[in-house]
Design a protein around this motif. Sequence first.
Motif, PDB file in Angstrom:
ATOM      1  N   SER B  55      42.294  52.423  62.462  1.00  0.00           N
ATOM      2  CA  SER B  55      41.209  51.904  63.055  1.00  0.00           C
ATOM      3  C   SER B  55      39.860  52.680  62.717  1.00  0.00           C
ATOM      4  N   ASP B 170      40.215  44.537  60.776  1.00  0.00           N
ATOM      5  CA  ASP B 170      41.478  45.430  61.434  1.00  0.00           C
ATOM      6  C   ASP B 170      42.165  44.403  62.035  1.00  0.00           C
ATOM      7  N   GLU B 171      43.459  44.400  61.515  1.00  0.00           N
ATOM      8  CA  GLU B 171      44.516  43.817  62.329  1.00  0.00           C
ATOM      9  C   GLU B 171      44.195  42.361  62.417  1.00  0.00           C
TER      10      GLU B 171
HETATM   11 MG   LIG Z   1      43.685  50.095  65.596  1.00  0.00          MG
END
Ligand SMILES: [Mg+2]
Lengths: 368, 368, 414, 305, 296
Positions: B55, B170-171
């Motif tokens: 991240s 992000d995910e």
């Molecule tokens: Mg992360």
Amino acid sequence: MNAIDMAIRAAAANITLNDVTKAYDTETVVIPPMDVELRAGEFTVVLGPSGCGKSTLLQMIAGLERVSGGKILIGGREVQNLEPKHRGCAMVFQNYALYPHMSVFDNIAYSLKVSGMAKAERIERVGAVAKMLGLADYLSRKPGQLSGGQRQRVAIGRAIVREPGVLLFDEPLSNLDAQLRHDMRVELAELHRRIGATTVFVTHDQVEAMTLADRILILNKGRIEQFDTPKAIYHRPASVFVAKFIGAPPMNILPVTGDGRVLRLADGQVAAEAPLTGAYQLGIRPEDILVSGQAEGRAVTSTLRFREDLGSHAILAAELGGSVVRIATPFGVDIPDHSQLSLNLPPARLHLFDAESGRAMPGVFSAH
Amino acid sequence: MNAIDMAIRAAAANITLNDVTKAYDTETVVIPPMDVELRAGEFTVVLGPSGCGKSTLLQMIAGLERVSGGKILIGGREVQNLEPKHRGCAMVFQNYALYPHMSVFDNIAYSLKVSGMAKAERIERVGAVAKMLGLADYLSRKPGQLSGGQRQRVAIGRAIVREPGVLLFDEPLSNLDAQLRHDMRVELAELHRRIGATTVFVTHDQVEAMTLADRILILNKGRIEQFDTPKAIYHRPASVFVAKFIGAPPMNILPVTGDGRVLRLADGQVAAEAPLTGAYQLGIRPEDILVSGQAEGRAVTSTLRFREDLGSHAILAAELGGSVVRIATPFGVDIPDHSQLSLNLPPARLHLFDAESGRAMPGVFSAH
Amino acid sequence: ANIEFWYGNTGVAETAIQAECAAFNSAQSAHHITCVGQGSYEVSMQKAIAAFRAKNHPVLIQFFDAGTLDLMLSDAVEPVEDVLPDVKWDNYIAGARAYYETSGGKLFAQPYNASTLLFYTNKTELEKAGVMKTPTTWEEIIAAAGKLKASGHACPFVTDGDTWRVLEQFSARHGLPIASKHNGYDGLDAEYVFNTTFVAKHLQNLVDWRKEGLVRLGTDTKAGNFTAAFNTGECAMMENSSGSYTASVKAFDGKYEMSVGMAPMYEGHERHNTFVGGASIYVMKGHSKAEIEGAKAFLDFVRDPKQQMSFTSATGYVPVTNDVMEAIAKSGEANPPKYATAAVGIDSMNQPRTPDTRGIRLGFYVQFRQVFMEETQKAFAGEQTMQVALDNAKKRGDELLRRFEQTYKGVTLR
Amino acid sequence: MIENARSLNIAASLILVAGIVYILGPLYLTLATASQSFEFMLRNGLAWYPGTALFSNMARVFAETHIPIQMVNSMLTAFSVAIFTCILSFLSAYAIVYFRIRWAGVAFALILATIMLPLDIRVITTYQVASNVFSPVNALLDVTGLNDLIANIFGAPVKLEWSVLNTHLGLVAPLVAHGTGTFLFRQFFLTLPKDLFKAARMDGAGPIRFLFDILLPLARTSFAALFVLTFLSGWTQYLWPLVAASTPDMQTAVVGLARLVPDADGAVPDFPMIMAATVIVSIIPLAMIALLQRYLVQGLVLTEK
Amino acid sequence: MTSESSLFNHRWLPFLLLAPLMLLIVLFFYVPVFQAFYWSFFLERPFGGGSMFVGWDNFARVLSDPEFWEAGWRTVIFMVTGSSLAVLIPLILAVAADRKIRLALPARNVLVWPKGVAGASIGVVFAFVFNPFVGILAPLNSAFPGIWAPGINGTDAFITLIAAHVWGGIPFNFVILLAGLQSIPRTMHQAAAMDGAGPWRRILDVQLPLIMPQLFLTLVLEFTESVTSAFALIDTITKGGPGGSTTLLVYKIYTDGFTGYDLSGASTQTAILMVFVVLLTSAQFLFLGRRVNYER
Ligand SMILES: [Mg+2]
Ligand SMILES: Nc1ncnc2c1ncn2[C@@H]1O[C@H](COP(=O)(O)OP(=O)(O)OP(=O)(O)O)[C@@H](O)[C@H]1O
Ligand SMILES: Nc1ncnc2c1ncn2[C@@H]1O[C@H](COP(=O)(O)OP(=O)(O)OP(=O)(O)O)[C@@H](O)[C@H]1O
Ligand SMILES: O=P(O)(O)OC[C@H](O)CO
Ligand SMILES: [Mg+2]
């Protein structure tokens, strides 16, 4: 091997449900009349989609939820009107529901304390259980100071310390990360091998079901779709529902029409030979489809939509007769990136289902 | 195919990181100097364990996190000191971070509104994006009234409406259930095929990485372990870390000692031939191990510990030279339940790693 | 000018004050006064202090007797004699002058609603119990109370045990000192002495009589308040301020017959003057000339005999200048009930005077009154003996005096 | 649960009945007494059953007391306290949570400490400050010697004066100087996903836009909760308005109500009228609770975290 | 909140945002607090002017004054009995209202009402309701004269105060405790039921321990609350009497300061009370707070 094991193995009781029904309100019946027998010492996994009534079933056995009708027998004794504590069941909850304010020792010992057992005996019993579960060093910790795996063991310890005839689990692994989940699964399997308690394990994870169960009970909207060994469930699904629920990716289901001689796909290609007329559903697992070159028997033509390469194998998605079929390529076999694929559907691997009821029609293809 | 696609494809910019470092505090360096180039239009997946800096890396590119050193170039322009809105990046967040109080239209239009675009133009742009994503019918709904999949589409819509040169994820799938996750993955892949934006996608799920990526960037404690195509990552892992990180179950790693002629396991059995001396780590994937009867080359003896039958295949856990190895049996092959297994380790499938650094030693076995 | 005047009275007196303000406003057009009630003398003084510190204070404030020394040393008020040098101040009744003038004989505040302690009986009830002669001494009161009790009357005599009533007025008319240095007139270093005087005996008597059921405290009564208990007929006798006369008359409203007389003495004691009670008006410093003019006009207005007469008849408060009695006599309405308290009140205040009956010149005296109440209440509740209560009150009172002395170090009594 | 908990449920019902009676009892007696005449009360004392004089008693409250104008004061005070508390707390919590300021922790601690020492404890000196809000400035000038300097140059030292006593501002300001609201909003902000902030930044929103476009609409519930809470506490304040307002026309209704019971007057207190006044004074906050109970509960529960 | 990414970088805006509240807080909180400590070293004249530095004299005076200690002691008694009842009674009510019974819903509503009734209003009401001659206890009093006499008996007056205090304290504590009870997961009850604990036993073994954090919160807040909320009640019900038996420190400070013009003494007592309250709250956090927080 130790006293606790033996006691639990001895206590293991069978569970019989006679016409058990459940309705939370007058409108919606959650469980229509259900008859089932879980054998003593058996590990039964209850599997089904969310909201199908798994927890309800478990809680009726445990005595946490009243039955709306029917009888429950545990070890031959009618229990549906008894309090939970008199049913000889113990339960492990989804988040373990450990008492956060009590030490590990007190958590495990609580039921003994409530039942009025003398302190010395309590210490001994808890000690034996803790040793068996590898918790002996953590007895004075609070649950908050334990890892996920240790917590589960405490929850199990709390359940088995009373030497129950029946052990109930309600999705105990669903909140763990993949790795821990795997480890816990292995531990649970070993524990069951060791203590041999009658176990009912609720989950909606098929890997858990496949790897843990002696028999899997598949529920769909409160009805039993199939109750059989994992192998039978996988290889001889009793309905489209089961077939699509088990396997990743799940079984491909193709609508076919029989003309008395062959079964044809929607686009007219012949999928298999069978002396049937009318509409059917034809099932085949992704790993059972052979891509041409591996030919064997009759071939059909399909269009490749996309492929997902997972390293160990790849999943191909292809359009066949208006449906998407998924094909799992075997390890190490590279499928060239053609847009047209010729597929073999080996008859021995085919499953046939009634188009309307979705029930399996065994005996049509040889495997059944 | 429509205007938005074209605009994004045209905007797609490459990203270059020159000596980029990040330390949140003076003590701990989260990202040591990193050099990498992500090509325009490429789909890069950043993969790594939790806390490895995925991240952080993404946010430095986005401008949400300051770089501690080095330069970031997007489309050749130095951006590390620019505000997020000036970098031409758009981002999709883990839980989508939709504005819960705004309608779908307002969510998507918000960035345009902030940038002062005229209302008529906004309506047109949002309309085009919504049409492309199949959201046209939901524009007046609030995010709370959408399904998980629709929400993701709104998040994507919000990201692409500005026609960014770079799309960052992000995910975005990590909180979905398995089925939806699979569907979203497929949708994402198709979207990328269509709009061709430079995409950086953070995940710690290897299936996502394998199936989505043009190239996978594997991070370990802020360092790049390997940056290559999925195939190369799977079949030619650059280190033990990568080897163990990819594959389910992951590659088996066995400590071996070379005597100049053969490599021996801890218990003295010969695992492979190689003119090496000293300690090494030998890797082999579960699906590459052959259980005897499938023999080919040299065999070693192991003890079966347990098996997990997953229907499509089974996983065996066996003890070999003091380590547990996992063996994936191919589809349909039944392995008898012996307690002694004779295993073949095909040399072409072996991977050798330096014992200390864990780096791969290509060229020792033929596959590399 | 527009000026403000703060006062503390409630009820009948408040109505009369408001009427007086209205009369002033309609009588002339140069000034306009706003009269603000603060709910009680104590609160009024609190507010005044607070307002003065905040420089928010009105030009005229009514303060009660107990605050006299605090105000004299406060440096916050202009003596009325300085503000209005031309007024004939010796026309004010001696009892009031004695209380509010400096040692140099300069009047500090203009007496306004003056009262003194009187003895009230419910004649109807007394006669019902066979008491035909209105008692004038405590001995007679107790005898009458005994008869009332015997005839089944639940509440023969009622008091609230208020400091003003049971200590100050009692000491004054019995010629007893409350504190040394002539109740503080001769210096800030006075000390309380009441715990050693005859008042201690009287208070002990009250405790005993209460136990016997002859005397009740206000809180023992249904009405919860001693005046109300008398006014509703629940209790037959009380000692109370002349200022509550009209309210009582109104409450009796023909149902009962009432008598008022001078507060009772113990037999064998020579009667001295009672203190002036009620309150007087102060001119606060820090105001413009115009406002002072307005204040002066108001002070002149309320001094007018006609105004005083109507105030007296409306409330029961006693006239403060000597010429008013003549005016009442001339008006031809000299007889009760309208001016019943005027003559007896002034008479009571004009009894023989000693240096100990001039007034009270003690610091933080308002707080002392509370201390005294607190301690004697404990005695009435049986938590301690009356003597201990008085000793405690003296001790705590002396501490207040010492602190006052320290606070005003370097300031001399005028 | 299947088990038989009858005994417990019966006990619980009895307890709740007792609790409801305890709460409603005084309120009922108030209403009953308020609806009886003064004469009835003189004869019978407390009224156990309602009478017919409620409206005439209320009419007397309006005609004879300052309660009507004091209700206006209460309304103004409570409303201002509520609205200013909401706004100032919101802004300060926003600054503390969403800005990189090194002393954010210190500022928050300073604000939070106000919860520990309520106004009632520090009323004497707060009064002093209210009597001249510039007194700290004056003191500062004195202590630093600046005033001597000024006195030398301009002939006189600076002595600023501004009393807020007996003004609405003075009634309100010290009640707003309180940290609960900041705390509440901070807790709320911390529950918002951080990604929301990042998303807004990616969309190009700056601090002001983020405040108005995102945070404010999302905080509506917290606003409502805090508003109700502070309104009620503003309405029910006693000590501060008691000392801060010196004229009946500036006093709040609650203070006015307490003043209706005379200290030492000859009359038996007119309890029916006083109770009628109690009803009038309590009707607005009670109505507020009845309507906005949901927010109140949310507000109270939020303070826990 | 150290992450840069979730923070704005702005030089003066945060100051601007904080300034209004900070200004008010400094002016009406910190300056008064400071002033109280400052004045406690001076002797102030009621009407101002001539304040005199006296060092620790005020403290010596206050601390050697038995009245101060008595008021302090009464304050402690009030805090202990008042706050324990004001927590205990809502606790019992919350446990009852947490059950699925018909009365639970109306109770949850009604029990919040007192929040809308001012302490002073309820004081007026309770003074009337507990009036020995016309109130609810009047019948008792006519049967046994003098058995209930809050006007003369300090204990009775104290009881009246506590009854009113508890009445007003119910809503807040009830809501917090009920929220705590409702946040206990259902499975926790089920687990205890499986362990054989009946519903009564679960109250003690499961519910109470699990709402410790809420109990702690209410207790802490209730302690400071009881120091202050008492004022309106005392002023409207007892005026500190009879015989000073209901004069708590807050009321004494008020009367000393405003009625007795003893600004110095009142400030000194304020300073001492502040230290006391702060110490008490901190002590509660240190000793209790540590024990009640556990992860679920
Ligand atoms: Mg992360
Ligand atoms: N207490 C209840 N009152 C009313 N309906 C209920 C109650 N508990 C469960 N249900 C309903 O009964 C059905 C079955 O619920 P149950 O909890 O047994 O499902 P489940 O299979 O355990 O689901 P999951 O996998 O989500 O835990 C659902 O439709 C649910 O909504
Ligand atoms: N604001 C911050 N302040 C200090 N350290 C931080 C901050 N944010 C992240 N870190 C640290 O930096 C490291 C990398 O964090 P990052 O969030 O980039 O990991 P990640 O790979 O995204 O992990 P995950 O998969 O859990 O999201 C971690 O050790 C984390 O603790
Ligand atoms: O009731 P009043 O007005 O007569 O005053 C009595 C005393 O003088 C008060 O101090
Ligand atoms: Mg469930």
